[in-house]
Design an enzyme around this catalytic site. Structure first.
Site, PDB file in Angstrom:
ATOM      1  N   CYS A  99      -0.318  60.411 -13.421  1.00 35.74           N
ATOM      2  CA  CYS A  99      -0.123  61.869 -13.475  1.00 35.74           C
ATOM      3  C   CYS A  99       1.169  62.262 -12.776  1.00 35.74           C
ATOM      4  O   CYS A  99       2.115  62.708 -13.403  1.00 35.74           O
ATOM      5  CB  CYS A  99      -1.288  62.573 -12.797  1.00 35.74           C
ATOM      6  SG  CYS A  99      -2.864  61.966 -13.362  1.00 35.74           S
ATOM      7  N   LYS A 117      -0.095  73.216 -15.034  1.00 35.84           N
ATOM      8  CA  LYS A 117      -0.492  71.846 -14.700  1.00 35.84           C
ATOM      9  C   LYS A 117       0.720  70.987 -14.324  1.00 35.84           C
ATOM     10  O   LYS A 117       0.708  70.246 -13.336  1.00 35.84           O
ATOM     11  CB  LYS A 117      -1.249  71.238 -15.887  1.00 35.84           C
ATOM     12  CG  LYS A 117      -1.509  69.758 -15.781  1.00 35.84           C
ATOM     13  CD  LYS A 117      -2.371  69.436 -14.578  1.00 35.84           C
ATOM     14  CE  LYS A 117      -2.321  67.976 -14.221  1.00 35.84           C
ATOM     15  NZ  LYS A 117      -3.466  67.239 -14.580  1.00 35.84           N
TER      16      LYS A 117
HETATM   17  N1  SAJ Z   1       1.023  59.948  -2.237  1.00 36.67           N
HETATM   18  C1  SAJ Z   1       1.902  59.700  -1.197  1.00 36.67           C
HETATM   19  N2  SAJ Z   1       1.876  60.540  -0.127  1.00 36.67           N
HETATM   20  C2  SAJ Z   1       1.010  61.605  -0.038  1.00 36.67           C
HETATM   21  C3  SAJ Z   1       0.132  61.853  -1.114  1.00 36.67           C
HETATM   22  C4  SAJ Z   1       0.163  60.999  -2.207  1.00 36.67           C
HETATM   23  O1  SAJ Z   1       2.695  58.766  -1.225  1.00 36.67           O
HETATM   24  O2  SAJ Z   1       1.040  62.298   0.979  1.00 36.67           O
HETATM   25  C5  SAJ Z   1       1.036  59.060  -3.415  1.00 36.67           C
HETATM   26  C6  SAJ Z   1      -0.278  58.314  -3.622  1.00 36.67           C
HETATM   27  O3  SAJ Z   1      -0.336  57.163  -2.830  1.00 36.67           O
HETATM   28  C7  SAJ Z   1      -0.214  58.026  -5.099  1.00 36.67           C
HETATM   29  C8  SAJ Z   1       0.516  59.232  -5.667  1.00 36.67           C
HETATM   30  O4  SAJ Z   1       1.173  59.845  -4.585  1.00 36.67           O
HETATM   31  O5  SAJ Z   1       0.569  56.863  -5.347  1.00 36.67           O
HETATM   32  C9  SAJ Z   1      -0.380  60.252  -6.341  1.00 36.67           C
HETATM   33  O6  SAJ Z   1      -1.599  60.427  -5.605  1.00 36.67           O
HETATM   34  P1  SAJ Z   1      -2.272  61.849  -5.388  1.00 36.67           P
HETATM   35  O7  SAJ Z   1      -3.502  61.647  -4.599  1.00 36.67           O
HETATM   36  O8  SAJ Z   1      -1.283  62.807  -4.849  1.00 36.67           O
HETATM   37  O9  SAJ Z   1      -2.565  62.357  -6.852  1.00 36.67           O
HETATM   38  P2  SAJ Z   1      -3.330  61.770  -8.154  1.00 36.67           P
HETATM   39  O10 SAJ Z   1      -2.294  61.221  -9.069  1.00 36.67           O
HETATM   40  O11 SAJ Z   1      -4.465  60.901  -7.797  1.00 36.67           O
HETATM   41  O12 SAJ Z   1      -3.943  63.141  -8.751  1.00 36.67           O
HETATM   42  C10 SAJ Z   1      -3.060  64.222  -9.031  1.00 36.67           C
HETATM   43  C11 SAJ Z   1      -3.692  65.512  -8.435  1.00 36.67           C
HETATM   44  N3  SAJ Z   1      -2.699  66.572  -8.477  1.00 36.67           N
HETATM   45  C12 SAJ Z   1      -2.400  67.322  -7.376  1.00 36.67           C
HETATM   46  O13 SAJ Z   1      -2.900  67.107  -6.298  1.00 36.67           O
HETATM   47  C13 SAJ Z   1      -1.421  68.427  -7.561  1.00 36.67           C
HETATM   48  C14 SAJ Z   1      -4.933  65.890  -9.227  1.00 36.67           C
HETATM   49  O14 SAJ Z   1      -5.437  67.151  -8.799  1.00 36.67           O
HETATM   50  C15 SAJ Z   1      -4.600  65.953 -10.732  1.00 36.67           C
HETATM   51  O15 SAJ Z   1      -5.752  66.287 -11.515  1.00 36.67           O
HETATM   52  C16 SAJ Z   1      -4.136  64.570 -11.149  1.00 36.67           C
HETATM   53  O16 SAJ Z   1      -2.916  64.313 -10.432  1.00 36.67           O
HETATM   54  C17 SAJ Z   1      -3.904  64.577 -12.640  1.00 36.67           C
HETATM   55  O17 SAJ Z   1      -4.778  64.029 -13.352  1.00 36.67           O
HETATM   56  O18 SAJ Z   1      -2.928  65.167 -13.100  1.00 36.67           O
END
Ligand code: SAJ
Length: 425
Positions: free
Chosen positions: A271, A217
């Site tokens: 996360c 994870k």
């Molecule tokens: N972000 C960027 N650029 C991107 C993708 C995301 O700047 O290309 C930013 C988003 O705006 C946000 C942050 O990253 O601020 C996180 O967003 P996210 O959509 O990547 O992830 P979370 O935090 O909503 O959910 C993540 C997920 N993990 C992965 O994709 C590996 C989810 O599957 C997990 O269950 C979750 O963390 C968790 O609960 O740990």
């Protein structure tokens, strides 16, 4: 709902937050008797009225149906059951070390209700070794029961880690559709957890040991953090070199083995901005790339603030002596698009800094919330149309679907678009 049901849930979920409540509702929808436990009395009341205290598409309906059918109810303390799921927060402390206080409180609250044959599952994202520590806390409380930490496969209680992996905004879909990793403290613990999740999950269930599941994870979220850091660093380099990073990424991603993520104002949420630190805390000398990526992403809001300062300087240089301080509009406050969650949001950090240090008006546009958090001080929550009309400087922080796609009609020097939403496609 009868009293008997309330005393004998098949599943007890501790922590009715962004993971626990959807999990409880999903299991109740599958016909299981589920007790949801939360220390917050108002959360318990809200759920028992068939309502929810968080925003997640499809959740409210499931909670309403679950409560109406008597399959789901909430209380502030656990009851005896068959399976216990711990889904409480695991924040980090001031030194970025994991804080397991909530897991400790949950395990000590569950312990008095345990019976031989029970399965206890830790779903909270946790540092390596936390599942074992959780078993020890329960063992402390129950000398009359045996646990895998001392009795291995012969234990009365089975204990496993099953990290949640669902994406906020798609939780109800991913809870059922995603593959699951089941890390047992012993092989039988892992098998018991897999047999349990297979009742609910369409994805595959992979059994491993608890430490591997914990690390899996953390590795998943760190992988994403490192890749976002790469995109964020590229955006800073491109800005310096006068290159449009969005076009650059679009073109580079046409290579069959390149898939660069999107830059933004920083990484938020509870996360990805947190979990990599758990790896760093466990292996501080070895986790160099992971630590640096966190630092790159954490530094991005300050870079956006520098861009806003530059826009203010441009405004002052061109607006004439009597113009006063510019009004700055910030579009979006949540930590990512199309959700209502402000936790660890870089957009909030940026607006807070502006509200503290900018002398002109600071407008915030966030269609997913009804009022601004107190820490945003004198920032004003306004509709997008008002901001477009009244602001001198426009800062795009979150690319919500509900925002207009076209850039505000002002000179490019007065626009800071941290997400590339206002760039022509
Ligand atoms: N972000 C960027 N650029 C991107 C993708 C995301 O700047 O290309 C930013 C988003 O705006 C946000 C942050 O990253 O601020 C996180 O967003 P996210 O959509 O990547 O992830 P979370 O935090 O909503 O959910 C993540 C997920 N993990 C992965 O994709 C590996 C989810 O599957 C997990 O269950 C979750 O963390 C968790 O609960 O740990």
């Amino acid at each position: 709902m009868s009293d008997i049901d309330c005393k004998n849930p098949a599943v007890v979920v501790v922590g009715m937050g962004y993971i626990g409540l959807p999990t409880a509702a999903m299991m109740a929808a599958a016909g299981t008797q589920v007790l949801g436990v939360d220390v917050n009395a108002s959360v318990v009341d809200t759920i028992n009225q068939g309502q929810i205290h968080i925003v997640e598409p499809g959740l409210e309906e499931k909670v309403r149906e679950g409560v109406a059918s008597g399959k789901l109810w909430a209380a502030s303390t656990p009851s005896p059951g068959d399976v216990f799921i711990v889904a409480v927060p695991t924040p980090f402390d001031a030194e970025q070390n994991p804080d397991l206080t909530y897991i400790e409180q949950a395990s000590r609250a569950i312990a008095p209700h345990l019976r031989s044959g029970n399965l206890v599952i830790l779903e909270s994202t946790s540092p390596v070794g936390a599942t074992e520590t959780m078993a020890r806390w329960m063992a402390d409380e129950r000398a009359d029961l045996s646990f895998p930490t001392s009795h291995g496969e012969l234990s009365d209680i089975r204990v496993a880690h099953c990290p949640e992996r669902v994406l906020p905004g798609k939780v109800m879909e991913e809870l059922v559709g995603n593959d699951r990793v089941l890390g047992g403290l012993t092989p039988k613990c892992g098998d018991a957890a897999a047999a349990f999740y297979r009742r609910y999950v369409r994805g595959e269930c992979f059994v491993t040991d608890a430490r591997t599941a914990e690390m899996a994870k953390l590795a998943e979220n760190s992988y994403r953090d490192v890749n976002i850091a790469f995109a964020n660093e590229l955006s800073i380099i491109c800005d310096k070199l006068g290159i449009d990073v969005w076009e650059l990424i679009r073109i580079a991603n046409r290579h069959p083995r390149v898939s660069i993520l999107q830059p933004g104002p920083g990484v938020g949420g509870h996360c990805i901005a947190v979990d990599p630190w758990f790896i760093v805390a466990s292996a501080p000398d070895e986790a160099r790339l992971i630590r640096t990526s966190r630092q790159v992403n954490d530094a991005k809001p300050e870079w956006v603030l520098d861009k806003i300062d530059a826009a203010c300087a441009h405004y002052r240089a061109n607006a004439g002596q009597d113009a006063g301080e510019p009004t700055i509009a910030c579009y979006g406050l949540t930590f990512k698009p199309n959700i209502d969650d402000l936790r660890e949001s870089p957009a909030v950090e940026i607006v807070r800094a502006l509200a503290n240090r900018h002398r002109g008006r600071v407008l915030a546009i966030e269609p997913h919330i009804a009022s601004l958090p107190e820490k945003l001080g004198r920032a004003e929550l306004v509709e997008e149309a008002v901001a477009r009309q009244q602001a001198d400087i426009h800062v795009l922080l979150v690319d919500h679907d509900r925002f207009e796609r076209g850039a505000p009609d002002v000179p490019a020097e007065l626009i800071v678009d941290s997400r590339g939403m206002w760039k022509p496609a």
